[in-house]
Design a protein around this motif. Structure first.
Motif, PDB file in Angstrom:
ATOM      1  N   PRO A  45      38.291  15.775   8.722  1.00 32.15           N
ATOM      2  CA  PRO A  45      37.973  15.149   7.429  1.00 32.15           C
ATOM      3  C   PRO A  45      37.915  16.188   6.310  1.00 32.15           C
ATOM      4  N   ARG A  53      35.408  11.236   1.481  1.00 27.98           N
ATOM      5  CA  ARG A  53      36.094  12.010   2.517  1.00 27.98           C
ATOM      6  C   ARG A  53      37.365  11.276   2.941  1.00 27.98           C
ATOM      7  N   TYR A  54      38.352  12.069   3.369  1.00 28.38           N
ATOM      8  CA  TYR A  54      39.619  11.508   3.843  1.00 28.38           C
ATOM      9  C   TYR A  54      40.009  12.152   5.168  1.00 28.38           C
ATOM     10  N   VAL A  69      42.114   7.037   6.434  1.00 28.67           N
ATOM     11  CA  VAL A  69      40.736   6.596   6.228  1.00 28.67           C
ATOM     12  C   VAL A  69      40.123   7.295   5.020  1.00 28.67           C
ATOM     13  N   GLU A  71      36.442   7.480   3.385  1.00 31.54           N
ATOM     14  CA  GLU A  71      35.034   7.146   3.611  1.00 31.54           C
ATOM     15  C   GLU A  71      34.263   7.375   2.318  1.00 31.54           C
ATOM     16  N   ASP A  73      30.634   7.288   0.105  1.00 28.83           N
ATOM     17  CA  ASP A  73      29.178   7.261   0.046  1.00 28.83           C
ATOM     18  C   ASP A  73      28.790   6.313  -1.081  1.00 28.83           C
ATOM     19  N   SER A 224      29.411  -0.477   6.292  1.00 30.11           N
ATOM     20  CA  SER A 224      28.411  -0.270   7.342  1.00 30.11           C
ATOM     21  C   SER A 224      27.371  -1.381   7.255  1.00 30.11           C
ATOM     22  N   ILE A 229      27.716   2.894   3.428  1.00 29.68           N
ATOM     23  CA  ILE A 229      29.008   3.553   3.636  1.00 29.68           C
ATOM     24  C   ILE A 229      30.119   2.513   3.528  1.00 29.68           C
ATOM     25  N   TRP A 231      34.494   1.997   3.802  1.00 30.73           N
ATOM     26  CA  TRP A 231      35.737   2.595   4.306  1.00 30.73           C
ATOM     27  C   TRP A 231      36.927   1.841   3.744  1.00 30.73           C
ATOM     28  N   TYR A 255      38.066  -0.669  12.834  1.00 28.20           N
ATOM     29  CA  TYR A 255      36.833  -0.705  12.036  1.00 28.20           C
ATOM     30  C   TYR A 255      35.602  -0.621  12.918  1.00 28.20           C
ATOM     31  N   LEU A 258      34.844   2.856  13.727  1.00 25.58           N
ATOM     32  CA  LEU A 258      34.220   3.577  12.614  1.00 25.58           C
ATOM     33  C   LEU A 258      32.734   3.263  12.497  1.00 25.58           C
ATOM     34  N   ALA A 260      31.792  -0.005  11.448  1.00 21.58           N
ATOM     35  CA  ALA A 260      31.674  -1.007  10.392  1.00 21.58           C
ATOM     36  C   ALA A 260      31.032  -2.285  10.913  1.00 21.58           C
TER      37      ALA A 260
END
Length: 320
Positions: A45, A53-54, A69, A71, A73, A224, A229, A231, A255, A258, A260
């Protein structure tokens, strides 16, 4: 403004960022020998921006698939999700544009394609007979709210895939069934099918089974269970050398991997594009879109889901 602070941070680490993005672009275009011998690989990441983040995940069992992906915050008060606005001269329609152009014009940090839209014609392979072309009027299908303004109303069954809505409030994001978010919503995109609801995989029975069960490029958004979070997941597809695409079931499983709890499928296929702004504000496409059967060619679409920096005053208000 937060945007200026971010640019300074990126300039300090510009070489590292360029190397990481260049590596991803090369792998996405040509593949790499090592990953073809493994069932699963993932890039490390990278921090694109503060709170963003990727990474890229490649799977080759039973076939090659590339997942991109982002991500987010969502507790970061400086970040703001937004939908393509409509100018006073364009109401009530959008003017089609590519995702990378939207990133540049809207000064977004990143963006993906969003709503289903009409009119639409895929066009001949490598041709220019597709509809809509850049700059042409087009309508989003399903509820769309941008900056508190209702751009598009409920789909009323025009597209059977639409059964959920992504809702952005002043200090929260949620995914709901149907096409209604509530009075305090600021941005919204109705799409579907719904992939996950409170951790439970959903049925795609009402959607076109070929659309659900066949592997296609995909664009999607997940959350999430505590809503902290987010995505954005983009899957490359229709490119046998690099990535075949994903079924809706495979996207749902991704997902879940991750963590989710809720997830929604957005428009995909040849529209699927993920673009970010480089340190100079210029758009960079991270995935490998495929429009009119041409890998790397972007499709002009109706609207987009973008991410941008709030001003200091807006960030303080969102953090209250």
């Amino acid at each position: 403004m937060f945007h200026l602070a971010c640019q300074r941070v990126l300039r300090l680490s510009g070489l590292l960022t360029a190397l990481m993005l260049g590596s991803c672009a090369t792998l996405g275009a040509h593949g790499d020998v090592a990953s073809r011998q493994l069932a699963y690989t993932a890039t490390r990441p990278s921090q694109l921006f503060d709170g963003v983040r990727y990474w890229r995940e490649t799977r080759s069992d039973p076939l090659r698939q590339v997942f991109h992906v982002i991500e987010l915050d969502l507790e970061n008060p400086g970040l703001e999700l937004f939908v393509t606005p409509v100018s006073a001269t364009d109401e009530p329609e959008y003017r089609a544009k590519t995702t990378s152009r939207f990133v540049a014009e809207a000064h977004a940090l990143l963006a993906v394609n969003a709503s289903y839209f009409v009119p639409f014609k895929p066009g001949a392979r490598g041709g220019d007979d597709f509809v809509p072309k850049a700059g042409e009027h087009t309508d989003a299908v399903g509820t769309v709210i941008a900056g508190g303004y209702k751009v598009s109303s409920v789909s009323s069954g025009l597209d059977r895939r639409i059964n959920a809505i992504l809702c952005v409030y002043p200090s929260a994001v949620s995914i709901r069934r149907g096409e209604v978010c509530g009075d305090d919503v600021v941005e919204a995109i109705a799409a579907g099918p719904l992939l996950l609801a409170q951790g439970a995989a959903q049925s795609f029975r009402r959607a076109d089974r070929r659309y659900a069960d066949k592997r296609h490029p995909r664009t999607s958004f997940g959350l999430s269970d505590n809503g902290k979070i987010g995505w954005i997941v983009v899957v490359d597809g229709r490119q046998s050398v690099t990535s075949e695409g994903a079924t809706l079931g495979e996207l749902t499983a991704f997902y879940r991997s991750l963590g989710a709890s809720d997830a929604i499928n957005l428009d995909g296929g040849g529209s699927t594009t993920l673009a970010i702004a480089d340190p100079d504000g210029q758009p960079v496409v991270l995935n490998s879109p495929i429009h009119t059967g041409v890998p790397g060619r972007e499709r002009p679409v109706a609207n987009h889901l973008g991410l941008r920096w709030r001003t200091t005053e807006e960030a303080r208000a969102a953090d209250r």
